[in-house]
Design an enzyme around this catalytic site. Structure first.
Site, PDB file in Angstrom:
ATOM      1  N   ASP A  13       0.824  -1.200   0.000  1.00 54.99           N
ATOM      2  CA  ASP A  13       0.000   0.000   0.000  1.00 54.99           C
ATOM      3  C   ASP A  13       0.863   1.257   0.000  1.00 54.99           C
ATOM      4  O   ASP A  13       0.460   2.295  -0.532  1.00 54.99           O
ATOM      5  CB  ASP A  13      -0.914  -0.013   1.235  1.00 54.99           C
ATOM      6  CG  ASP A  13      -1.906   1.142   1.238  1.00 54.99           C
ATOM      7  OD1 ASP A  13      -2.598   1.330   0.229  1.00 54.99           O
ATOM      8  OD2 ASP A  13      -1.982   1.855   2.256  1.00 54.99           O
ATOM      9  N   ARG A  67       4.822   6.865  -9.579  1.00 59.01           N
ATOM     10  CA  ARG A  67       5.727   7.927 -10.007  1.00 59.01           C
ATOM     11  C   ARG A  67       6.867   7.382 -10.875  1.00 59.01           C
ATOM     12  O   ARG A  67       7.342   8.066 -11.780  1.00 59.01           O
ATOM     13  CB  ARG A  67       6.279   8.660  -8.775  1.00 59.01           C
ATOM     14  CG  ARG A  67       5.212   9.506  -8.068  1.00 59.01           C
ATOM     15  CD  ARG A  67       5.795  10.294  -6.916  1.00 59.01           C
ATOM     16  NE  ARG A  67       6.096   9.461  -5.765  1.00 59.01           N
ATOM     17  CZ  ARG A  67       5.210   9.128  -4.842  1.00 59.01           C
ATOM     18  NH1 ARG A  67       3.964   9.543  -4.937  1.00 59.01           N
ATOM     19  NH2 ARG A  67       5.559   8.376  -3.807  1.00 59.01           N
ATOM     20  N   ASP A  79      -6.554   3.054  -4.374  1.00 54.32           N
ATOM     21  CA  ASP A  79      -5.868   2.832  -3.104  1.00 54.32           C
ATOM     22  C   ASP A  79      -6.828   2.964  -1.933  1.00 54.32           C
ATOM     23  O   ASP A  79      -6.879   2.095  -1.046  1.00 54.32           O
ATOM     24  CB  ASP A  79      -4.717   3.834  -2.979  1.00 54.32           C
ATOM     25  CG  ASP A  79      -3.901   3.624  -1.718  1.00 54.32           C
ATOM     26  OD1 ASP A  79      -4.311   4.147  -0.657  1.00 54.32           O
ATOM     27  OD2 ASP A  79      -2.862   2.943  -1.770  1.00 54.32           O
ATOM     28  N   HIS A  80      -7.614   4.034  -1.917  1.00 51.49           N
ATOM     29  CA  HIS A  80      -8.535   4.249  -0.799  1.00 51.49           C
ATOM     30  C   HIS A  80      -9.651   3.212  -0.796  1.00 51.49           C
ATOM     31  O   HIS A  80     -10.129   2.818   0.272  1.00 51.49           O
ATOM     32  CB  HIS A  80      -9.125   5.657  -0.875  1.00 51.49           C
ATOM     33  CG  HIS A  80      -8.218   6.716  -0.320  1.00 51.49           C
ATOM     34  ND1 HIS A  80      -7.070   7.112  -0.958  1.00 51.49           N
ATOM     35  CD2 HIS A  80      -8.290   7.456   0.815  1.00 51.49           C
ATOM     36  CE1 HIS A  80      -6.474   8.046  -0.254  1.00 51.49           C
ATOM     37  NE2 HIS A  80      -7.185   8.275   0.830  1.00 51.49           N
TER      38      HIS A  80
END
Length: 420
Positions: free
Chosen positions: A101, A109, A122-123
């Site tokens: 995570d 990136r 992700d959330h």
């Protein structure tokens, strides 16, 4: 564009991730490890693939609970619990989840794939993990099917909701000196490890006797008798209180600095306690001597349905954040919970039996249908949002690719990401 309005999709161009991490553990211990670990992943692996891999490890942990300790789902408190070695796998799985995570953003990136879809994905996975860890942690702490487990669910979801609410109103993610994604997860990893050595019965020991604080009369006089597991929950309550104050302080500063009213955001905290009140009202139904759900095999499916509804709720907040839409104070899944809660409490409200949940089998059917509806609702949300964002931005969810000007798929290394 099937779910997100066109004007909201246009706001994706204004998105930029901002985050603050004040954790000393993260800065001096975990960040160097994460920076090294991400280099082990080839650049052709998409960041969302790493995120989903982490969630899969937690799902495997949950699967081992069901396989090795099925009586936890069917009998009060479970049987003897799963084999002790299973708790070590839970610790390893959760630690790897935290690691994956943490590096998905770094991988984004590295591959030029950083953007709003990654934050949404992700959330969303974090929201699902939250309830799964509550259930696993309740088993490790030997809490069983109890109001302590319900309190754990509420506190854990509250922390997540606070963080999401805070990010919406400040425009950045704040991780304090003690945050759930860092110290919170490490605490649970340690808890699983200790349980692996001692068994879950260890946490039933008297807190004062274990810490030898019972030698002091003033402590015995004013501190109630608690087990180690109960004390762990009380500690979590203090952490929650600290996070509430800290989150609002960050929102207050942000609103004042931008010349906006600092108290209006407090209104958008109300959806969470309202949703919690519905679930607790449902659980506390007086249909039988003991609640049909709380002390039955329906407890875990009920928590899972609650967790999926919560994931839908906070994912819509994150979507509103990245697309700069109004705060979603209403969630359609509440209708289902309201029906379930009112029906189960008809004996209390109008002194008549429930219309739907009047027997345990019918209650079971309603709870499992609730779980199915919550799952399908959240799955539909994820599919439509991912489809809208990937089509608009010309990206793939699980592939490091973008579309060129002609609409053809190309590798990330073959296109100037900044020009797209």
């Amino acid at each position: 564009m099937g779910y997100v309005p066109q004007h909201a999709l246009d706001n994706l161009k204004k998105y930029s991730y901002k985050g603050v991490d004040k954790s000393l553990v993260s800065r001096y211990v975990l960040q160097p490890f994460w920076n090294w670990f991400v280099t082990l992943w080839p650049t052709w692996i998409a960041p969302n693939t790493i995120t989903l891999t982490g969630l899969s490890l937690v799902l495997i942990n949950f699967g081992t609970l069901i396989y090795y300790d099925p009586k936890f789902l069917t009998e009060k408190g479970g049987a003897d619990g799963p084999p002790h070695w299973v708790y070590f796998t839970w610790a390893a799985g959760l630690f790897l989840y935290q690691t994956l995570d943490a590096i998905d953003g770094k991988q984004a990136r590295r591959t030029g794939m950083a953007g709003p879809l990654g934050e949404m994905f992700d959330h969303g996975c974090d929201a699902l993990n939250t309830t799964l860890e509550v259930i696993l942690c309740a088993r490790a702490l030997n809490l069983g099917r109890s109001w302590w487990t319900v309190a754990s669910q509420i506190a854990t979801l509250a922390n997540f909701y606070l963080t999401t609410w805070e990010e919406y109103h400040t425009g950045q993610l704040f991780l304090g000196i003690f945050s759930g994604p860092v110290e919170g997860i490490l605490s649970i990893v340690l808890l699983y490890t200790v349980t692996g050595f001692t068994g879950p019965e260890f946490w039933d020991r008297d807190f004062l006797a274990f810490t030898r604080l019972d030698r002091y009369p003033i402590v015995v006089q004013y501190v109630p008798k608690l087990g180690l597991n109960d004390a762990f929950m009380v500690f979590g309550g203090f952490v929650l209180a600290f996070n509430i104050v800290n989150s609002y302080y960050n929102v207050y500063k942000s609103r004042v600095s931008s010349g906006q009213g600092p108290f209006i955001p407090l209104l958008f905290l109300l959806p969470f306690p309202i949703s919690v009140a519905m679930e607790v009202f449902w659980l506390s139904s007086p249909s039988f001597k003991e609640s049909q759900i709380l002390h039955s095999a329906l407890f875990v499916p009920f928590l899972c349905a609650w967790g999926l509804q919560f994931a839908h709720q906070v994912s819509r907040i994150i979507l509103a954040h990245v697309t700069k839409q109004p705060f979603p104070y209403w969630d359609s899944m509440w209708i289902w919970s309201i029906v379930g809660a009112i029906d189960a409490n008809l004996p209390r409200l109008i002194n008549r039996p429930p219309l739907i949940q009047n027997t345990l089998p019918r209650t079971a059917l309603f709870v499992y249908v609730t779980l199915a509806v919550a799952f399908l609702s959240y799955a539909r949300f994820c599919y439509l949002v991912i489809n809208d964002i990937t089509n608009y931005l010309g990206i793939a969810c699980f592939t490091v690719r973008k579309r060129d000007r002609a609409g053809e798929w190309v590798g990330a290394s073959e296109v100037n990401i900044k020009k797209l």
